[in-house]
Design a protein around this motif. Structure first.
Motif, PDB file in Angstrom:
ATOM      1  N   GLY A 121       1.034  -1.185   0.531  1.00  0.00           N
ATOM      2  CA  GLY A 121       0.349  -0.099   0.184  1.00  0.00           C
ATOM      3  C   GLY A 121       1.446   0.941  -0.133  1.00  0.00           C
ATOM      4  N   MET A 122       2.836   1.289   0.569  1.00  0.00           N
ATOM      5  CA  MET A 122       3.435   2.596   0.316  1.00  0.00           C
ATOM      6  C   MET A 122       3.335   2.760  -1.179  1.00  0.00           C
ATOM      7  SD  MET A 122       3.598   2.910   3.562  1.00  0.00           S
ATOM      8  CE  MET A 122       4.905   3.712   3.772  1.00  0.00           C
ATOM      9  N   THR A 123       3.163   1.721  -1.950  1.00  0.00           N
ATOM     10  CA  THR A 123       3.211   2.557  -3.524  1.00  0.00           C
ATOM     11  C   THR A 123       2.507   1.557  -4.550  1.00  0.00           C
ATOM     12  OG1 THR A 123       5.142   0.920  -3.994  1.00  0.00           O
ATOM     13  CG2 THR A 123       6.152   2.752  -3.404  1.00  0.00           C
ATOM     14  N   GLY A 124       1.660   1.780  -3.805  1.00  0.00           N
ATOM     15  CA  GLY A 124      -0.147   1.007  -4.629  1.00  0.00           C
ATOM     16  C   GLY A 124       1.076   0.238  -5.409  1.00  0.00           C
ATOM     17  N   ALA A 125       0.237  -0.215  -6.202  1.00  0.00           N
ATOM     18  CA  ALA A 125       0.519  -1.716  -7.342  1.00  0.00           C
ATOM     19  C   ALA A 125       0.557  -1.142  -8.568  1.00  0.00           C
ATOM     20  CB  ALA A 125      -0.709  -2.648  -7.457  1.00  0.00           C
ATOM     21  N   GLY A 126       1.403  -1.916  -9.323  1.00  0.00           N
ATOM     22  CA  GLY A 126       2.358  -1.838 -10.667  1.00  0.00           C
ATOM     23  C   GLY A 126       2.548  -0.284 -10.992  1.00  0.00           C
ATOM     24  N   ALA A 169     -11.835   9.417 -10.705  1.00  0.00           N
ATOM     25  CA  ALA A 169     -11.635   8.109  -9.994  1.00  0.00           C
ATOM     26  C   ALA A 169     -10.434   8.409  -9.267  1.00  0.00           C
ATOM     27  CB  ALA A 169     -11.137   7.882 -11.250  1.00  0.00           C
ATOM     28  N   GLN A 170      -9.545   9.394  -9.449  1.00  0.00           N
ATOM     29  CA  GLN A 170      -8.013   9.601  -8.600  1.00  0.00           C
ATOM     30  C   GLN A 170      -8.810  10.134  -7.487  1.00  0.00           C
ATOM     31  OE1 GLN A 170      -8.532  10.640 -11.819  1.00  0.00           O
ATOM     32  NE2 GLN A 170      -7.315   8.645 -12.511  1.00  0.00           N
ATOM     33  N   LEU A 171      -9.749  10.424  -7.153  1.00  0.00           N
ATOM     34  CA  LEU A 171     -10.206  10.243  -5.849  1.00  0.00           C
ATOM     35  C   LEU A 171     -10.394   9.322  -4.922  1.00  0.00           C
ATOM     36  CD1 LEU A 171     -11.886  13.740  -6.034  1.00  0.00           C
ATOM     37  CD2 LEU A 171      -9.427  13.621  -5.825  1.00  0.00           C
ATOM     38  N   LEU A 172     -10.942   8.284  -5.617  1.00  0.00           N
ATOM     39  CA  LEU A 172     -12.093   7.346  -4.704  1.00  0.00           C
ATOM     40  C   LEU A 172     -10.503   6.276  -4.447  1.00  0.00           C
ATOM     41  CD1 LEU A 172     -14.454   7.657  -7.335  1.00  0.00           C
ATOM     42  CD2 LEU A 172     -14.093   8.349  -5.115  1.00  0.00           C
ATOM     43  N   ASN A 173      -9.199   6.243  -5.069  1.00  0.00           N
ATOM     44  CA  ASN A 173      -8.386   5.304  -5.078  1.00  0.00           C
ATOM     45  C   ASN A 173      -7.721   5.073  -4.201  1.00  0.00           C
ATOM     46  OD1 ASN A 173      -9.927   4.571  -7.715  1.00  0.00           O
ATOM     47  ND2 ASN A 173      -7.409   5.313  -8.970  1.00  0.00           N
ATOM     48  N   HIS A 174      -7.543   5.416  -3.005  1.00  0.00           N
ATOM     49  CA  HIS A 174      -6.462   5.831  -2.022  1.00  0.00           C
ATOM     50  C   HIS A 174      -7.924   4.390  -1.005  1.00  0.00           C
ATOM     51  CE1 HIS A 174      -4.550   9.134  -3.275  1.00  0.00           C
ATOM     52  NE2 HIS A 174      -5.197  10.154  -2.817  1.00  0.00           N
ATOM     53  N   TYR A 175      -9.231   5.240  -0.905  1.00  0.00           N
ATOM     54  CA  TYR A 175     -10.759   4.524  -0.327  1.00  0.00           C
ATOM     55  C   TYR A 175     -10.021   2.772  -1.063  1.00  0.00           C
ATOM     56  CZ  TYR A 175     -15.029   3.386   2.102  1.00  0.00           C
ATOM     57  OH  TYR A 175     -15.565   3.100   2.701  1.00  0.00           O
ATOM     58  N   ASN A 176     -10.337   2.489  -2.277  1.00  0.00           N
ATOM     59  CA  ASN A 176     -10.382   1.373  -2.898  1.00  0.00           C
ATOM     60  C   ASN A 176      -9.134   0.645  -2.800  1.00  0.00           C
ATOM     61  OD1 ASN A 176     -12.784   1.851  -4.175  1.00  0.00           O
ATOM     62  ND2 ASN A 176     -11.844   2.964  -6.024  1.00  0.00           N
ATOM     63  N   ALA A 177      -8.255   1.034  -2.103  1.00  0.00           N
ATOM     64  CA  ALA A 177      -7.014  -0.001  -2.425  1.00  0.00           C
ATOM     65  C   ALA A 177      -6.689  -0.223  -0.581  1.00  0.00           C
ATOM     66  CB  ALA A 177      -5.508   1.105  -2.981  1.00  0.00           C
ATOM     67  N   LEU A 178      -6.173   0.760  -0.227  1.00  0.00           N
ATOM     68  CA  LEU A 178      -6.282   0.404   1.498  1.00  0.00           C
ATOM     69  C   LEU A 178      -7.354  -0.402   2.597  1.00  0.00           C
ATOM     70  CD1 LEU A 178      -4.778   4.197   1.945  1.00  0.00           C
ATOM     71  CD2 LEU A 178      -3.879   2.050   1.656  1.00  0.00           C
ATOM     72  N   MET A 179      -8.097   0.220   1.801  1.00  0.00           N
ATOM     73  CA  MET A 179      -9.850  -0.763   2.865  1.00  0.00           C
ATOM     74  C   MET A 179      -9.875  -2.266   2.826  1.00  0.00           C
ATOM     75  SD  MET A 179     -11.582   0.756   4.720  1.00  0.00           S
ATOM     76  CE  MET A 179     -13.273   0.691   4.540  1.00  0.00           C
ATOM     77  N   PRO A 180      -8.977  -2.682   1.295  1.00  0.00           N
ATOM     78  CA  PRO A 180      -8.957  -4.236   1.587  1.00  0.00           C
ATOM     79  C   PRO A 180      -7.601  -4.910   2.420  1.00  0.00           C
ATOM     80  CG  PRO A 180      -9.496  -3.163  -0.268  1.00  0.00           C
ATOM     81  CD  PRO A 180      -9.637  -2.367   0.390  1.00  0.00           C
ATOM     82  N   LEU A 181      -6.792  -3.588   2.115  1.00  0.00           N
ATOM     83  CA  LEU A 181      -5.099  -4.022   2.876  1.00  0.00           C
ATOM     84  C   LEU A 181      -6.021  -4.428   4.303  1.00  0.00           C
ATOM     85  CD1 LEU A 181      -2.569  -1.948   1.439  1.00  0.00           C
ATOM     86  CD2 LEU A 181      -2.709  -4.384   1.200  1.00  0.00           C
ATOM     87  N   ILE A 182      -6.499  -3.131   5.207  1.00  0.00           N
ATOM     88  CA  ILE A 182      -6.430  -3.270   6.284  1.00  0.00           C
ATOM     89  C   ILE A 182      -7.273  -4.749   7.064  1.00  0.00           C
ATOM     90  CG2 ILE A 182      -8.282  -2.088   8.601  1.00  0.00           C
ATOM     91  CD1 ILE A 182      -7.599   0.991   6.731  1.00  0.00           C
ATOM     92  N   SER A 183      -8.030  -5.296   5.835  1.00  0.00           N
ATOM     93  CA  SER A 183      -8.694  -5.863   6.732  1.00  0.00           C
ATOM     94  C   SER A 183      -7.828  -7.041   6.342  1.00  0.00           C
ATOM     95  CB  SER A 183     -10.300  -6.533   5.358  1.00  0.00           C
ATOM     96  OG  SER A 183     -11.143  -5.222   5.896  1.00  0.00           O
ATOM     97  N   GLU A 184      -7.216  -7.424   5.942  1.00  0.00           N
ATOM     98  CA  GLU A 184      -5.914  -8.181   5.364  1.00  0.00           C
ATOM     99  C   GLU A 184      -4.816  -8.026   6.283  1.00  0.00           C
ATOM    100  OE1 GLU A 184      -4.123  -7.445   1.276  1.00  0.00           O
ATOM    101  OE2 GLU A 184      -6.118  -8.353   0.569  1.00  0.00           O
TER     102      GLU A 184
END
Length: 495
Positions: free
Chosen positions: A57-62, A108-123
């Protein structure tokens, strides 16, 4: 690099290095594929791999991921482009929307922090639960769990900073059950308390930067947890708590490097007493640094003959650049003029450029493409000193200690020092606001700073925006999240 839990199967993808943020000094390549749940989370190596994956999550994917990366998906880049720090000469209309605070649920770019980090917190919650039964050294197990708590605290802080309180999952059973019912957004007090709890429990276990083995460079430490807490307390205007944390940081042996420019060089990799948390980048991995490619103009000719990919989009607007003292050494990485073909010097302002070139990061001498191996600085000591100076001023006014702290930063920059008693509280606050711009531009601090000072929305309006609204200190949540919760999760006001 992501760890995803499905019914009975763990899918762990770790790219070329065993540590996403590890130091290259002890690189050991290993690739994992699919593991059944009865064959993974069995050993200390499994635990370490699972923890390492959560650093994704520190640099995102790709290549063009988010996090602390240098593209429009990065929260540090958005911090610059939604404030007075940066503008862009590329044609994508999102750059103008950033600067105008022209926000919507469709951005979309405003939403992607949420989309990326919420699953990581669950993981992370799932990982902590899975690591507990592993037969391994107890101290090491505690450290891995503390690391996960630090990461959860950090990701939760990023989410809170951008969206306000969000319904994170901290219960492993709920996080692993795809049929778990939606939960409402928590109170602000709960969210702040949870971030605080994670950071405090992590810093009680983790080593300091000085104690961290070089092989683990880039992982969370006590120092980084304290910095995370200080950021949180400043956001909440808990000045006394911020001061206490700042003074703890002062006792950890950090110091300012002699040269500002050198903090951001390739050669500084893992060798700085100033850097408190960094992302160890590689030119041949997902965790690379694209800053130079995004910033360098096409007609720049490197005096050392280095080959640098030059997309030339990012600029610091002239009205921001002109606020610097002409003698400021920090201007050495903000180019108004630069060498071009045949040794000629190109004058950007005279040639109608929209701003100066924000180099910030030095080149990786071995890079052959836009992907650079110069480490991304997340947090450093100069930031802590300026935050401490600000908190003291807010709590006590501009006492001598507050002057001493800001002057430490100004002395390195080679600009005139301030004299005790020179300003009242409001005047000193303004000097802190300026100094944080001069020192920390491009490092992801400006948005949260301006929101704390109450200048974030007004800056956009003063710049001519007809879109900025007071509610836009927070981003919108993804509409999909609201719809799938059947209205249990409420949208932020203004959207």
């Amino acid at each position: 690099m992501k760890l995803k839990i499905y019914k009975g199967v763990v899918l762990l993808i770790i790219a070329s290095s065993t540590l996403l943020l590890s130091c290259e000094k002890a690189l050991e390549e290993k690739t994992f594929d699919k593991y059944a749940s009865d064959s993974f989370f069995k050993s200390a190596e499994d635990a370490k791999s699972a923890v390492t994956a959560m650093y994704s999550g520190m640099t995102g994917a790709g290549l063009f991921g988010g996090g602390w990366g240098a593209t429009n998906e990065g929260w540090d880049i958005q911090s610059s482009f939604t404030t007075d720090e940066m503008i862009c000469s590329w044609g994508w209309d999102g750059w103008i929307k950033f600067n105008d605070l022209n926000f919507s649920e469709d951005f979309a770019q405003l939403l992607n922090h949420y989309n990326a980090l919420m699953p990581l917190i669950s993981e992370i919650a799932i990982d902590m639960d899975k690591i507990q039964p592993i037969q391994m050294d107890g101290k090491l197990k505690s450290q891995y769990i503390a690391e996960l708590k630090a990461l959860r605290g950090h990701y939760s802080w990023i989410l809170y900073n951008h969206y306000g309180p969000v319904p994170i999952r901290i219960n492993a059973q709920e996080a692993s059950d795809p049929n778990t019912k939606a939960i409402a957004r928590p109170s602000r007090e709960w969210m702040v308390g949870q971030i605080e709890k994670d950071y405090k429990e992590a810093l009680a276990i983790l080593p300091t930067c000085k104690e961290l083995p070089s092989v683990d460079y880039g992982r969370f430490t006590k120092d980084a947890c304290l910095m995370g807490l200080m950021k949180l307390y400043m956001h909440e205007k808990r000045w006394t708590d911020a001061i206490a944390i700042g003074r703890q940081i002062q006792q950890l042996g950090h110091s300012l490097q002699t040269s500002y420019k050198d903090v951001f060089t390739y050669e500084n990799k893992g060798n700085s007493t100033e850097v408190m948390l960094a992302i160890s980048c590689r030119k041949d991995a997902n965790n690379n640094n694209l800053w130079l490619a995004c910033s360098m103009p096409g007609n720049y000719v490197d005096p050392r003959g280095l080959s640098i990919t030059q997309w030339g989009g990012y600029k610091m607007p002239w009205k921001t650049y002109d606020r610097f003292d002409p003698s400021d050494k920090r201007l050495s990485v903000l180019l108004a003029k630069w060498p071009t073909d045949g040794g000629a010097i190109f004058d950007a302002r005279a040639n109608n450029y929209i701003g100066a070139i924000p180099i910030k990061y030095g080149p990786d001498p071995s890079a052959i493409s836009e992907q650079q191996g110069t480490d991304i600085v997340v947090w450093r000591y100069a930031d802590a000193l300026l935050l401490l100076s600000e908190a003291i001023n807010e709590n006590q006014g501009p006492v001598n200690e507050a002057y001493d702290l800001i002057n430490m930063v100004r002395a390195r920059a080679g600009v005139p020092l301030y004299t005790s008693g020179q300003f009242d509280q409001a005047g000193f606050r303004k000097k802190i606001m300026d100094e944080r711009l001069f020192e920390l531009w491009g490092e992801g601090t400006r948005r949260e700073d301006m929101i704390r000072w109450g200048t974030y929305i007004q800056r956009a309006k003063d710049n001519g925006s007809v879109f900025a609204k007071p509610e836009f200190v927070l981003y919108p949540l993804p509409r999909k999240v609201i719809n799938e919760s059947n209205g249990i999760v409420q949208q932020n006001p203004g959207y």
